[in-house]
Design a protein around this motif. Sequence first.
Motif, short mmCIF file in Angstrom:
data_model
loop_
_atom_site.label_atom_id
_atom_site.label_comp_id
_atom_site.label_asym_id
_atom_site.label_seq_id
_atom_site.Cartn_x
_atom_site.Cartn_y
_atom_site.Cartn_z
N LEU A 1 -46.36 -25.56 27.86
CA LEU A 1 -47.41 -25.60 26.48
C LEU A 1 -47.38 -27.42 26.14
O LEU A 1 -49.11 -28.01 25.97
N GLU A 2 -46.72 -28.21 26.66
CA GLU A 2 -46.74 -29.68 26.78
C GLU A 2 -48.10 -30.23 27.43
O GLU A 2 -48.79 -31.08 26.99
N ILE A 3 -47.88 -29.17 28.49
CA ILE A 3 -48.71 -30.20 30.02
C ILE A 3 -50.49 -29.92 29.12
O ILE A 3 -51.86 -30.36 28.90
N TRP A 4 -50.42 -28.23 28.67
CA TRP A 4 -51.45 -27.92 27.87
C TRP A 4 -52.04 -28.55 26.81
O TRP A 4 -53.62 -28.74 26.65
N ARG A 5 -51.16 -29.63 26.24
CA ARG A 5 -51.63 -29.78 24.53
C ARG A 5 -52.03 -31.03 25.62
O ARG A 5 -53.47 -31.36 24.71
N ARG A 6 -51.41 -32.27 26.31
CA ARG A 6 -51.73 -33.15 27.63
C ARG A 6 -53.58 -33.35 27.92
O ARG A 6 -53.85 -34.11 27.70
N HIS A 7 -53.37 -31.87 28.47
CA HIS A 7 -54.52 -32.00 29.78
C HIS A 7 -55.76 -31.01 28.56
O HIS A 7 -57.09 -31.03 29.09
N ARG A 8 -55.53 -30.63 27.49
CA ARG A 8 -56.82 -30.08 27.04
C ARG A 8 -57.15 -29.14 27.37
O ARG A 8 -58.57 -29.01 27.69
N ARG A 9 -56.49 -28.25 28.00
CA ARG A 9 -57.92 -26.97 28.61
C ARG A 9 -57.78 -25.51 28.12
O ARG A 9 -56.73 -25.67 26.93
N THR A 10 -58.13 -24.84 28.35
CA THR A 10 -58.30 -23.58 27.80
C THR A 10 -57.56 -22.57 28.42
O THR A 10 -57.92 -22.15 29.65
N VAL A 11 -56.45 -21.49 28.20
CA VAL A 11 -55.65 -21.11 28.75
C VAL A 11 -55.63 -19.19 28.88
O VAL A 11 -55.51 -18.80 27.72
#
Length: 281
Positions: free
Chosen positions: A200-210
């Motif tokens: 979740l932290e990586i997703w927030r930082r990298h701003r991807r759609t998952v």
Amino acid sequence: MPQLSIAPTSPARDSTNVKDSTSGEPILRLAGVSKRFAQVTALDDVNIDIHRGEFITVIGPSGCGKSTLFNIVAGLEAPDQGSVMHKGATVGAKGLLGQVSFMPQQDLLMPWRNVLDNAIVAIELEGTPRGQARQRALTMLPEFGLKGFERHYPHQLSGGMRQRVALMRTFLFERELMLLDEPFGALDSLTRTMMQRWLLEIWRRHRRTVLFITHDIDEAIFLADRVLVMSARPGKVKLEQRIELPRPRGTELVTSADFVHYKRVLLEALEEESMKSFAPH
Ligand code: ADP
Ligand code: MG
């Protein structure tokens, strides 16, 4: 286990942003997608819209066509009917091959390549010179808890570390849309919980759609903006549940009344489907 870089003080995603992102054109739209394999109808009229920045989880009984769905989006299988649209354009026979980051369910690392060289496989195939690719991977190692392990081979790593290498490979292949097929499937529950928070932290930082497949209901709720429940074969989207839980999400969340409520709703839907798999044909 190496230290994972989880930043507990990270600012919350504004939940209103998540709502806003669901208006406008979806980044991915599946419309009436069906797929048969000989006698087996794997998918039947699947309709899904995914918006930029969303974290969508997909749960459903085993064999209901979840991996098939991903394979169609990734271009490894062609649908028999229906269409896939990416950023408003209909996707052709090749699917989104090369346009999405895809971590397949059986993402075996190459035993003869070390961590670094396994991580760069996808960007190397794309044409990035090896030296440059390795440099990019090296800078990402700490974030994935793999610093110091770059020269290790897959057989020297724990299951969790191998999955992080596979995830790092997926993140290095920088595409807006990521498809992750049970990426934590092989992990014990404690490692799994850590990996979820970290993702979740990586997703927030990298701003991807998952788009994330799991068979674990807690995982599906914990991660998602929306959970899609698939029916037993033939797979359809049976239920779409928006998860209105604040972010950042911590472990205390899983015992909250709201979380338990979502769990009950999803469990009921899922149990109904799982029972069907056992019913005589
Ligand atoms: P899930 O990922 O939800 O467990 P899958 O998408 O892997 O389910 O499979 C859905 C159904 O389609 C299963 O019955 C499976 O055996 C069948 N299937 C999947 N891929 C193939 C294939 N390449 N050839 C034949 N049958 C397949
Ligand atoms: Mg599967």
